[in-house]
Design a protein around this motif. Sequence first.
Motif, short mmCIF file in Angstrom:
data_model
loop_
_atom_site.label_atom_id
_atom_site.label_comp_id
_atom_site.label_asym_id
_atom_site.label_seq_id
_atom_site.Cartn_x
_atom_site.Cartn_y
_atom_site.Cartn_z
N PRO A 11 0.82 -1.21 0.00
CA PRO A 11 0.00 0.00 0.00
C PRO A 11 0.85 1.26 0.00
O PRO A 11 2.06 1.21 0.23
CB PRO A 11 -0.75 -0.12 1.33
N ILE A 12 0.20 2.38 -0.24
CA ILE A 12 0.83 3.70 -0.06
C ILE A 12 1.22 3.82 1.42
O ILE A 12 0.45 3.39 2.28
CB ILE A 12 -0.13 4.84 -0.49
N HIS A 13 2.39 4.35 1.70
CA HIS A 13 2.81 4.49 3.10
C HIS A 13 3.42 5.86 3.35
O HIS A 13 3.57 6.67 2.42
CB HIS A 13 3.74 3.35 3.53
N MET A 57 -6.82 3.68 -1.78
CA MET A 57 -5.91 4.00 -0.66
C MET A 57 -5.09 5.26 -0.97
O MET A 57 -4.87 6.10 -0.09
CB MET A 57 -5.01 2.81 -0.34
N LEU A 58 -4.64 5.38 -2.22
CA LEU A 58 -3.90 6.58 -2.63
C LEU A 58 -4.76 7.83 -2.49
O LEU A 58 -4.30 8.87 -2.01
CB LEU A 58 -3.44 6.46 -4.09
N LYS A 59 -6.00 7.74 -2.95
CA LYS A 59 -6.92 8.89 -2.85
C LYS A 59 -7.10 9.30 -1.38
O LYS A 59 -7.06 10.48 -1.05
CB LYS A 59 -8.28 8.56 -3.47
N ILE A 155 5.39 -3.81 5.10
CA ILE A 155 4.05 -3.54 5.65
C ILE A 155 3.11 -4.71 5.38
O ILE A 155 2.40 -5.17 6.28
CB ILE A 155 3.48 -2.22 5.09
N ARG A 156 3.11 -5.21 4.15
CA ARG A 156 2.25 -6.36 3.81
C ARG A 156 2.59 -7.56 4.68
O ARG A 156 1.70 -8.26 5.18
CB ARG A 156 2.39 -6.74 2.33
N GLU A 157 3.88 -7.79 4.89
CA GLU A 157 4.33 -8.92 5.70
C GLU A 157 3.89 -8.77 7.16
O GLU A 157 3.44 -9.72 7.80
CB GLU A 157 5.86 -9.04 5.60
N LYS A 158 4.02 -7.57 7.68
CA LYS A 158 3.61 -7.32 9.08
C LYS A 158 2.10 -7.51 9.23
O LYS A 158 1.65 -8.09 10.22
CB LYS A 158 4.00 -5.90 9.51
N PHE A 167 2.21 3.32 12.57
CA PHE A 167 2.94 4.55 12.27
C PHE A 167 3.68 4.48 10.94
O PHE A 167 4.46 5.37 10.61
CB PHE A 167 3.90 4.88 13.42
N LEU A 168 3.42 3.44 10.16
CA LEU A 168 4.07 3.29 8.86
C LEU A 168 3.20 3.78 7.71
O LEU A 168 3.70 4.01 6.61
CB LEU A 168 4.45 1.82 8.62
N LEU A 169 1.91 3.92 7.95
CA LEU A 169 1.00 4.39 6.91
C LEU A 169 -0.09 5.26 7.53
O LEU A 169 -0.34 5.17 8.73
CB LEU A 169 0.42 3.23 6.10
#
Length: 185
Positions: A11-13, A57-59, A155-158, A167-169
């Motif tokens: 995803p966007i982060h 998600m970007l929007k 992020i996907r893995e977490k 706090f990453l996205l």
Amino acid sequence: MKGVFGGNFDPIHIGHLILASNALNLLSLEKVLFVPAWKAPLKNDITSASFKDRYNMLKLATSSTKFFEVLDLESKRKEISYTYDTLKELLKEEKNLCLLIGEDQATDFTKWYEWKKILQMVDVFVLKRNCKSQKYPKELKTLNSRIIEISSTEIREKIKNEKPVDFLLPKVVLDYIKEHNLYKT
């Protein structure tokens, strides 16, 4: 001048947003155009969220600033997303563009479709992602951007392993991911 920032954004982060903001300021850009890929040519082995989810998600992530815009033009082609084709299309309307890419993309730049023509079309600026020295074509211009070591893969893995990513996205993106049950498998 407007900066074109393409990618999977899966995803966007926060790192993407900080780098885009850095480019906006360092290059005095009018706007950063986020262009999510329909299908990235060099990332065939990655399972990603649908284009619709990544676009949404970007929007959500960029809605609070007038300096960011999300384009869905690659969804109209519904095929492999080549930067050359995207730039060709954008340059019909916008004459003053530059391309923003991450260091990870810069190291593979000579594998890109029509990479030499891209260099003739626009200036290409590399956004630093880590402190390690990377090798890429000398025609690419390194932007003295902040070092942000966050990756969508991490992020996907977490998320898959039910680890915190708060706090990453942006919170709106995390809420969307939870609501749509993304990245669980």
